[in-house]
Design an enzyme around this catalytic site. Sequence first.
Site, PDB file in Angstrom:
ATOM      1  N   MET A  56       0.809  -1.197  -0.008  1.00  0.00           N
ATOM      2  CA  MET A  56       0.113   0.016   0.030  1.00  0.00           C
ATOM      3  C   MET A  56       0.727   1.367  -0.062  1.00  0.00           C
ATOM      4  O   MET A  56       0.327   2.333   0.317  1.00  0.00           O
ATOM      5  CB  MET A  56      -0.743  -0.096   1.189  1.00  0.00           C
ATOM      6  CG  MET A  56      -1.987  -1.190   1.182  1.00  0.00           C
ATOM      7  SD  MET A  56      -3.373  -0.840   1.871  1.00  0.00           S
ATOM      8  CE  MET A  56      -2.729  -0.685   3.721  1.00  0.00           C
ATOM      9  N   GLY A  74      10.946  -2.781   5.594  1.00  0.00           N
ATOM     10  CA  GLY A  74      10.330  -3.980   5.640  1.00  0.00           C
ATOM     11  C   GLY A  74       9.886  -4.503   3.923  1.00  0.00           C
ATOM     12  O   GLY A  74       9.984  -5.586   3.474  1.00  0.00           O
ATOM     13  N   HIS A  75       9.396  -3.577   3.331  1.00  0.00           N
ATOM     14  CA  HIS A  75       8.708  -3.747   2.052  1.00  0.00           C
ATOM     15  C   HIS A  75      10.326  -4.177   0.978  1.00  0.00           C
ATOM     16  O   HIS A  75      10.157  -4.762   0.263  1.00  0.00           O
ATOM     17  CB  HIS A  75       8.340  -2.496   1.195  1.00  0.00           C
ATOM     18  CG  HIS A  75       6.806  -1.965   2.066  1.00  0.00           C
ATOM     19  ND1 HIS A  75       6.856  -1.189   2.929  1.00  0.00           N
ATOM     20  CD2 HIS A  75       5.654  -2.573   2.155  1.00  0.00           C
ATOM     21  CE1 HIS A  75       5.587  -0.709   3.387  1.00  0.00           C
ATOM     22  NE2 HIS A  75       4.799  -1.756   3.145  1.00  0.00           N
ATOM     23  N   SER A  77       6.670  -0.606  10.282  1.00  0.00           N
ATOM     24  CA  SER A  77       5.256  -0.270   9.797  1.00  0.00           C
ATOM     25  C   SER A  77       5.001   1.149   9.138  1.00  0.00           C
ATOM     26  O   SER A  77       5.373   2.035   9.625  1.00  0.00           O
ATOM     27  CB  SER A  77       4.321  -0.617  10.968  1.00  0.00           C
ATOM     28  OG  SER A  77       2.955  -0.384  10.340  1.00  0.00           O
ATOM     29  N   SER A  78       4.340   1.106   8.067  1.00  0.00           N
ATOM     30  CA  SER A  78       3.883   2.401   7.491  1.00  0.00           C
ATOM     31  C   SER A  78       3.112   3.108   8.767  1.00  0.00           C
ATOM     32  O   SER A  78       2.890   4.678   8.517  1.00  0.00           O
ATOM     33  CB  SER A  78       3.050   2.157   6.243  1.00  0.00           C
ATOM     34  OG  SER A  78       3.703   1.438   5.486  1.00  0.00           O
ATOM     35  N   GLN A 134      -2.500 -12.699   7.519  1.00  0.00           N
ATOM     36  CA  GLN A 134      -2.645 -12.377   6.049  1.00  0.00           C
ATOM     37  C   GLN A 134      -2.055 -13.215   5.098  1.00  0.00           C
ATOM     38  O   GLN A 134      -2.504 -14.021   3.992  1.00  0.00           O
ATOM     39  CB  GLN A 134      -2.315 -10.817   5.930  1.00  0.00           C
ATOM     40  CG  GLN A 134      -2.069 -10.510   4.241  1.00  0.00           C
ATOM     41  CD  GLN A 134      -1.669  -9.209   4.169  1.00  0.00           C
ATOM     42  OE1 GLN A 134      -2.750  -8.216   4.202  1.00  0.00           O
ATOM     43  NE2 GLN A 134      -0.477  -8.890   3.779  1.00  0.00           N
TER      44      GLN A 134
HETATM   45  P1  AMP Z   1       1.325  -3.070   3.438  1.00  0.00           P
HETATM   46  O1  AMP Z   1       2.155  -1.921   2.538  1.00  0.00           O
HETATM   47  O2  AMP Z   1       1.464  -2.495   4.781  1.00  0.00           O
HETATM   48  O3  AMP Z   1       0.157  -3.558   3.061  1.00  0.00           O
HETATM   49  O4  AMP Z   1       2.448  -4.070   3.482  1.00  0.00           O
HETATM   50  C1  AMP Z   1       2.845  -4.582   2.109  1.00  0.00           C
HETATM   51  C2  AMP Z   1       3.740  -6.018   2.320  1.00  0.00           C
HETATM   52  O5  AMP Z   1       4.961  -5.685   3.153  1.00  0.00           O
HETATM   53  C3  AMP Z   1       2.853  -6.955   3.066  1.00  0.00           C
HETATM   54  O6  AMP Z   1       3.327  -8.241   2.685  1.00  0.00           O
HETATM   55  C4  AMP Z   1       3.407  -6.951   4.627  1.00  0.00           C
HETATM   56  O7  AMP Z   1       3.351  -8.050   5.409  1.00  0.00           O
HETATM   57  C5  AMP Z   1       4.797  -6.312   4.264  1.00  0.00           C
HETATM   58  N1  AMP Z   1       5.292  -5.842   5.617  1.00  0.00           N
HETATM   59  C6  AMP Z   1       5.091  -4.886   6.266  1.00  0.00           C
HETATM   60  N2  AMP Z   1       5.766  -4.397   7.034  1.00  0.00           N
HETATM   61  C7  AMP Z   1       6.903  -5.551   7.104  1.00  0.00           C
HETATM   62  C8  AMP Z   1       7.993  -5.485   7.950  1.00  0.00           C
HETATM   63  N3  AMP Z   1       8.339  -4.829   8.960  1.00  0.00           N
HETATM   64  N4  AMP Z   1       8.852  -6.693   7.599  1.00  0.00           N
HETATM   65  C9  AMP Z   1       8.567  -7.415   6.457  1.00  0.00           C
HETATM   66  N5  AMP Z   1       7.311  -7.320   5.826  1.00  0.00           N
HETATM   67  C10 AMP Z   1       6.580  -6.182   6.280  1.00  0.00           C
END
Ligand code: AMP
Length: 301
Positions: free
Chosen positions: A49, A55-56, A204-205, A172
């Site tokens: 998103m 992380g991403h 985290s975002s 998820q």
């Molecule tokens: P999001 O943008 O929050 O929907 O996350 C997109 C992807 O990045 C999802 O598969 C999340 O699980 C992964 N993600 C988010 N934060 C982390 C993190 N700290 N470590 C690893 N993967 C992450």
Amino acid sequence: MSMDPLMSAISQINSPENPMDVVRSIADLRDRVGDWKAKGLKVGLVPTMGALHEGHLSLVRRLAQDVDRVIVSIFVNPAQFGPQEDFAAYPRQEALDCLRLQGTPADLVYAPAADVMYPPGFLTSVRVGRITDDLEGAVRPGHFDGVATVVLKLFTQSGCDAAIFGEKDYQQLVMIRHMVRNLDLPVEILGGAIVREADGLAASSRNVYLSAPQRKIAGKLNVILADLRAKALAGAGAGADLGALEQMGTRALIDAGFDRVDYVSFRDAQSLETITTLNAPARLLAVARLGPTRLLDNLAI
Ligand code: AMP
């Protein structure tokens, strides 16, 4: 005079210094993927998103080890937000995201507008049963249906051979694995390890929502979970009382300054069913709140 970082980022999009390719329509995405597949290349997708952090980026790097071309989708999916949730406030920074992706093996960004994903008259929803009923599903009704629907659409739009999801959103990841198996989707699913900040807080975002005092408290979540895991493992031989440990964890989080605890729960790592003993791979999952911000974390056992 130095330029505002955001303006500077925007001015570099699609400039010679920023070769990050962005497509916004399903037709353009399929053209690009079609060209790659005609050459026999394996194509992977990282659904996000946006508001990209380490992380991403770690998911992009991990997936690139298994595929020849990596697409990163950036789409703040309205269908996975509840009416009282932060859809409007969710950080949107596509220009900066593209700059961040430049240092990674990402080949293409897919950033569709909402009406490309959900044209007028859109009626379909995908629902994965049982696994989505509790934990996040109990607190966020409809959330996982929104995720499953958009992820299935991203798979069919892109025709990707593989996709990666972070263990940060463990429920998820388990749900997507079930959906792919249940619907016979020809997409290989990878899980990416949780990337953490220096004090162990999962990146985290939504961490940008935290005030400085909240950010200090936030760092205690992973410490308390690690302590619970150690206690569970220490008592495993004698049959640790996991229910008592879950209650102890909830109390420890409140004592540490969290405003509310949505859950602290030991689960089977694959089925996500509740467990009373540790005799198979397990997962300790928790969500604690600071003000309106929900912090998710989990650990493998
Ligand atoms: P999001 O943008 O929050 O929907 O996350 C997109 C992807 O990045 C999802 O598969 C999340 O699980 C992964 N993600 C988010 N934060 C982390 C993190 N700290 N470590 C690893 N993967 C992450």
